[in-house]
Structure formats: C-alpha cells, structure tokens
Design an enzyme around this catalytic site. Structure first.
Site, PDB file in Angstrom:
ATOM      1  N   HIS A   1       0.025  -1.966   4.093  1.00 32.59           N
ATOM      2  CA  HIS A   1       1.167  -2.126   3.176  1.00 32.59           C
ATOM      3  C   HIS A   1       1.040  -1.211   1.963  1.00 32.59           C
ATOM      4  O   HIS A   1       0.047  -1.282   1.221  1.00 32.59           O
ATOM      5  CB  HIS A   1       1.216  -3.589   2.722  1.00 32.59           C
ATOM      6  CG  HIS A   1       2.451  -3.969   1.991  1.00 32.59           C
ATOM      7  ND1 HIS A   1       2.430  -4.786   0.878  1.00 32.59           N
ATOM      8  CD2 HIS A   1       3.758  -3.678   2.199  1.00 32.59           C
ATOM      9  CE1 HIS A   1       3.659  -4.991   0.445  1.00 32.59           C
ATOM     10  NE2 HIS A   1       4.483  -4.321   1.233  1.00 32.59           N
TER      11      HIS A   1
ATOM     12  N   GLU B   1       2.779   1.721   5.639  1.00 31.68           N
ATOM     13  CA  GLU B   1       4.137   1.425   5.171  1.00 31.68           C
ATOM     14  C   GLU B   1       4.278   1.984   3.767  1.00 31.68           C
ATOM     15  O   GLU B   1       3.327   1.949   2.973  1.00 31.68           O
ATOM     16  CB  GLU B   1       4.366  -0.088   5.178  1.00 31.68           C
ATOM     17  CG  GLU B   1       5.778  -0.519   4.801  1.00 31.68           C
ATOM     18  CD  GLU B   1       5.962  -0.812   3.322  1.00 31.68           C
ATOM     19  OE1 GLU B   1       7.098  -1.055   2.897  1.00 31.68           O
ATOM     20  OE2 GLU B   1       4.952  -0.778   2.565  1.00 31.68           O
TER      21      GLU B   1
ATOM     22  N   HIS C   1       8.340   1.452  -5.119  1.00 33.56           N
ATOM     23  CA  HIS C   1       8.918   0.211  -4.615  1.00 33.56           C
ATOM     24  C   HIS C   1      10.037  -0.304  -5.507  1.00 33.56           C
ATOM     25  O   HIS C   1      11.131  -0.614  -5.047  1.00 33.56           O
ATOM     26  CB  HIS C   1       7.844  -0.862  -4.473  1.00 33.56           C
ATOM     27  CG  HIS C   1       8.388  -2.190  -4.044  1.00 33.56           C
ATOM     28  ND1 HIS C   1       8.853  -3.136  -4.952  1.00 33.56           N
ATOM     29  CD2 HIS C   1       8.566  -2.727  -2.812  1.00 33.56           C
ATOM     30  CE1 HIS C   1       9.287  -4.193  -4.292  1.00 33.56           C
ATOM     31  NE2 HIS C   1       9.126  -3.978  -2.997  1.00 33.56           N
TER      32      HIS C   1
END
Length: 252
Positions: free
Chosen positions: A15, A42, A57
């Site tokens: 992640h 990711e 993000h």
C-alpha cells in the site's frame, strides 16, 4: 485480459509503496517495499495545475508535505520543491513528491508491477482519468504485464477506458452503493477492490460470477487475511509489508 483465466498480478500488494514504514507515495517507500520482497505496489495519482501526473493521496498538502492548500491548484514546479518525508521521520527528510513518470520508470526498470489509483482533485475526474491512462499506455507500451488502473470514481475510470481501453481496470468500493455492479460491467472492470470489512463469502461468489477478480484493502491483520483467503479472495493491499510474506497467500 480474461479475469477468469489470466491474472498476472501477485497476491500481495504494498500500500502506497511500503505502508506506514516510509513516507507514503514516495520513491523511498517503493524501495523499502521492494526490500521486503514486494513486487507490486499501490499508489495514488493526481494532476498538478499544469497537468503533470504525480503521486499524492490527499486533495491537500498539509498531512504529508510541508506545503499548504490544494495540491492540484499548484504547478509541478512548486510541488517538486516540497518536502514529502519529514512528516514521517527525520531519516526521510527532504524526500520529494515523485512524478508518475518517475515511479513508472522505476517499476519498469526493476520488473515491478503497479496498481494505480486514479485520485482526482474534485472536479478533475475525467481529465485525470484520461491523462493517467494515456501516460500508462505510453510508458507500459512494451511491458509484458500492464498496470492495473483503479478508482473510486466511475467518471475517472470511464475516461481511462476511453483513452486506453486495453489497460485493465478495477472499481474501488468503500460502500456497496446502489448500481455498483452495473457500473463495473459498463466500465469493463476486471476486478472489484473492496474495503476488507465489506467482503463476505456471498459477495466473493457474486463478483466471481460476474467474471471479475476480488481484491481487498487495507488488510493488516492476520486473522482478517486468513478469513479472506478462505472466502477465495484474489489479492490484498497491505500496510504490513514487514509482517506479511509477499510470496505466500495470507500467511506471515
């Protein structure tokens, strides 16, 4: 790609590069994740004010950089000067925000795979989906395994589908909103990526009956991972890159 017969991706996905062990969505995080044996990562990609795709993000800069305000309102020349590492720990001070191209070239040079979450600044869904898909299609033109394009925003996935229909797509879900099944089918998705608390055995069976793979985020607990494996999940995104063995399925 035929999801029922051909799935080229590993079970475990790191992640944002290396979970919480390094500043998320930085090259330092990707390198650390690779040191723990991960070969698929990711990351979140959005656009600068002048159209450069880069990794971040949040819509805003405060949490993970020394900048302020909405990231998508700034040109890349300003974003490139920000410190995206000091917030995490002193050892990563000065780590920059990477461009999507920087991460793409690193992955391709090292034989790593990528789960690209299209993370548009609100109002830029279609433009972000188009730019990210076009860039991915260009950089992975000669690759044996294509990146997986994912998003919570169907508008972004639709634009990606129009721009590069050959790139595999996955719909991200944090709730089972009305019509998600039809949206995933219209978008030609090869996978559904759900928050791990949404999955149960009937939902796994439903998604597989639709001809799609079942992925889960963000799985950091062994008991949760084991339950998902029992239900037949096809892949997991994790922060716990130091605890889950990426070459195994649901095991530490």
């Amino acid at each position: 790609m035929n999801p029922s017969t051909d799935w080229p991706y590993p079970f475990w996905v790191a992640h944002r590069g290396a979970g919480k062990l390094a500043p998320e969505n930085t090259l330092a995080a990707f390198r650390l994740g690779a040191q723990h044996g991960y070969r698929m990562f990711e990351c979140d990609v959005k656009l600068s004010a002048d159209g450069v795709p880069f990794l971040l993000h949040d819509d805003t800069l405060e949490r993970t950089t020394n900048g302020q305000g909405t990231a998508g309102d700034l040109p890349w020349s300003e974003l490139a000067r920000l410190d995206a590492g000091s917030w995490h720990s002193r050892g990563f001070a000065g780590e920059p925000i990477p461009t999507f191209e920087h991460i793409a070239r690193w992955c391709l040079a090292n034989g790593h795979l990528l789960d690209i979450e299209i993370k548009p600044t609100p109002g830029q869904e279609a433009e972000t989906g188009r730019v990210v898909a076009e860039a991915a299609a260009r950089w992975w033109k000669q690759a044996a395994v294509l990146p997986l394009l994912t998003s919570f925003r169907p508008e972004a996935l639709h634009a990606a589908q129009q721009a590069a229909p050959h790139l595999p797509r996955g719909l991200l879900l944090d709730t089972l909103w009305s019509g998600w099944e039809g949206a995933a089918q219209q978008l030609g998705c090869v996978a559904i990526i759900c928050k791990h608390t949404l999955w149960d055995s009937p939902l796994v069976a439903q998604v597989k009956a639709m001809g799609m793979r079942c992925l889960s985020y963000t799985v950091n607990d062994l008991a949760v991972a084991q339950k998902l494996v029992q239900w037949g999940i096809d892949g997991m995104v994790t922060d716990a890159v130091d605890r889950f063995a990426p070459a195994k399925t649901g095991l530490v």
